[in-house]
Design an enzyme around this catalytic site. Structure first.
Site, PDB file in Angstrom:
ATOM      1  N   HIS A  60       0.858  -1.194   0.000  1.00 39.15           N
ATOM      2  CA  HIS A  60       0.000   0.000   0.000  1.00 39.15           C
ATOM      3  C   HIS A  60       0.889   1.237   0.000  1.00 39.15           C
ATOM      4  O   HIS A  60       2.109   1.135   0.153  1.00 39.15           O
ATOM      5  CB  HIS A  60      -0.993  -0.020   1.157  1.00 39.15           C
ATOM      6  N   HIS A  62       1.090   3.928   1.980  1.00 38.95           N
ATOM      7  CA  HIS A  62       1.545   4.662   3.164  1.00 38.95           C
ATOM      8  C   HIS A  62       3.075   4.748   3.110  1.00 38.95           C
ATOM      9  O   HIS A  62       3.752   3.818   2.649  1.00 38.95           O
ATOM     10  CB  HIS A  62       1.099   3.960   4.451  1.00 38.95           C
ATOM     11  N   ASP A  64       5.544   4.516   5.173  1.00 46.56           N
ATOM     12  CA  ASP A  64       6.444   3.551   5.812  1.00 46.56           C
ATOM     13  C   ASP A  64       6.540   2.231   5.040  1.00 46.56           C
ATOM     14  O   ASP A  64       7.261   1.321   5.452  1.00 46.56           O
ATOM     15  CB  ASP A  64       6.063   3.317   7.293  1.00 46.56           C
ATOM     16  N   HIS A  65       5.838   2.144   3.916  1.00 51.80           N
ATOM     17  CA  HIS A  65       5.941   0.962   3.050  1.00 51.80           C
ATOM     18  C   HIS A  65       6.407   1.306   1.633  1.00 51.80           C
ATOM     19  O   HIS A  65       6.676   0.410   0.845  1.00 51.80           O
ATOM     20  CB  HIS A  65       4.597   0.233   2.965  1.00 51.80           C
ATOM     21  N   HIS A 140      -7.409  -2.092   5.583  1.00 53.42           N
ATOM     22  CA  HIS A 140      -6.577  -1.067   6.215  1.00 53.42           C
ATOM     23  C   HIS A 140      -7.212   0.291   5.905  1.00 53.42           C
ATOM     24  O   HIS A 140      -8.272   0.348   5.293  1.00 53.42           O
ATOM     25  CB  HIS A 140      -5.142  -1.201   5.643  1.00 53.42           C
ATOM     26  N   ASP A 210      -0.316  -3.852   5.744  1.00 57.26           N
ATOM     27  CA  ASP A 210      -0.945  -3.613   7.038  1.00 57.26           C
ATOM     28  C   ASP A 210      -2.405  -4.035   6.977  1.00 57.26           C
ATOM     29  O   ASP A 210      -3.035  -3.903   5.938  1.00 57.26           O
ATOM     30  CB  ASP A 210      -0.906  -2.122   7.373  1.00 57.26           C
ATOM     31  N   HIS A 268       6.042  -5.059  12.113  1.00 62.38           N
ATOM     32  CA  HIS A 268       5.337  -3.775  12.026  1.00 62.38           C
ATOM     33  C   HIS A 268       4.959  -3.262  13.413  1.00 62.38           C
ATOM     34  O   HIS A 268       3.836  -2.821  13.662  1.00 62.38           O
ATOM     35  CB  HIS A 268       4.091  -3.883  11.121  1.00 62.38           C
TER      36      HIS A 268
END
Ligand SMILES: [Zn+2]
Length: 301
Positions: A60, A62, A64-65, A140, A210, A268
């Protein structure tokens, strides 16, 4: 299969921890799964060759990914890469990368292919003669997929001594590996099971990050060799997990147990916790075979 964790924490990079990224070695492939900031540094630290990575799977968008992706793509250009790179990720990933390339007056020395995902049902996104990769639709705050990496069943194993005893011609060995019965040199029909053994059980790896607790994935990932499931929070912070659509360690363990997987890897982690051992303890009360992801750690299975 061999899984190397490059980063396994939520939210922000810190002095000694990285946001999410991992590398899966499966047959002859090196798959990069998510690409948070710090991915390149961790690839170097773990002595993984950038040139070997041909497929990148983004769960996805976001940060942090995915915020490491443009850096990785542009480094490959500086390294004068020529072989193609495939990016699998949510619709929008192509626009994000192209706009960054455009406004930095940059391009790639190699063909860059985007495979944008929008489906809400599991779909096959990569397949060759030995490996298959499916999406695992997750729940998510934004559109998110996990990925299910599966080896295809191999050929039967030839028992060479038996094949010789039964006087089977070498030219028939491939038929035996394919599961067929054959005739010996003196004309007798030889049943396949007498001269071969079953192939090894194919391994599989389910990556789920996530997501909130989402039992709908259980039927798809049933009996997986390894499940990586996010556990951003502990059960004591369930009130934080629900609105942010993340899971607790206990919920991750419940998915592992109900899916009857062989091993669960947690990751995570929210950076609010001082120690991650508590995640393992919490999950182990529900599902025994649990391990903690840690940056730089490699799992073989
Ligand atoms: Zn997220």
């Amino acid at each position: 299969m061999e899984l190397t964790i490059l980063g396994c924490y939520a939210a922000t990079p810190r002095s000694f921890t990285n946001p999410t990224s991992q590398v899966l070695r499966i047959n002859n492939h090196l798959f990069l799964i998510d690409c948070g900031e710090g991915t390149q540094v961790e690839l170097r630290r773990n002595k993984i060759k950038f040139s070997k990575i041909k497929h990148v799977f983004i769960s996805h968008l976001h940060g942090d990914h995915s915020y490491g992706l443009i850096g990785f793509i542009s480094t490959l250009h500086l390294l004068k890469r020529e072989t193609e790179l495939h990016i699998y990720g949510p619709k929008g990933v192509k626009e994000i990368i192209l706009i960054q390339l455009k406004h930095s007056n940059s391009w790639t020395s190699y063909p860059l292919y985007f495979h944008e995902l929008e489906g809400k049902e599991p779909e096959v996104i990569f397949e060759d003669d030995k490996v298959i990769v499916e999406t695992i639709p997750l729940k998510h705050r934004i559109y998110t997929n996990g990925f299910f990496f599966k080896e295809k069943p191999g050929l039967r194993k030839l028992l060479i001594d038996k094949a010789t005893d039964f006087k089977i011609d070498v030219s028939l060995y491939q038929s035996l590996k394919n599961g067929k019965d054959v005739k010996s040199n003196d004309g007798k029909l030889i049943k396949n099971e007498l001269v071969t053994a079953p192939p090894d059980n194919p391994k599989s790896y389910a990556y789920c990050s996530d997501t909130m607790y989402f039992p709908q994935i259980i039927s798809q990932i049933k009996d997986a060799s390894v499940l990586y499931h996010e556990s951003t929070f502990l059960e004591e912070n369930l009130e934080l997990a629900e609105p942010t659509k993340h899971s607790t360690a206990k919920q991750a363990a419940k998915i592992a147990k109900d899916a009857n997987v062989e091993k669960l890897i947690l990751g995570h982690y929210s950076t609010r916790y001082n120690s991650i051992q508590t995640f393992k303890d919490e999950a182990a009360s529900v599902f025994e075979n649990v391990e903690l992801a840690e940056d730089g750690k490699t799992f073989k299975f």
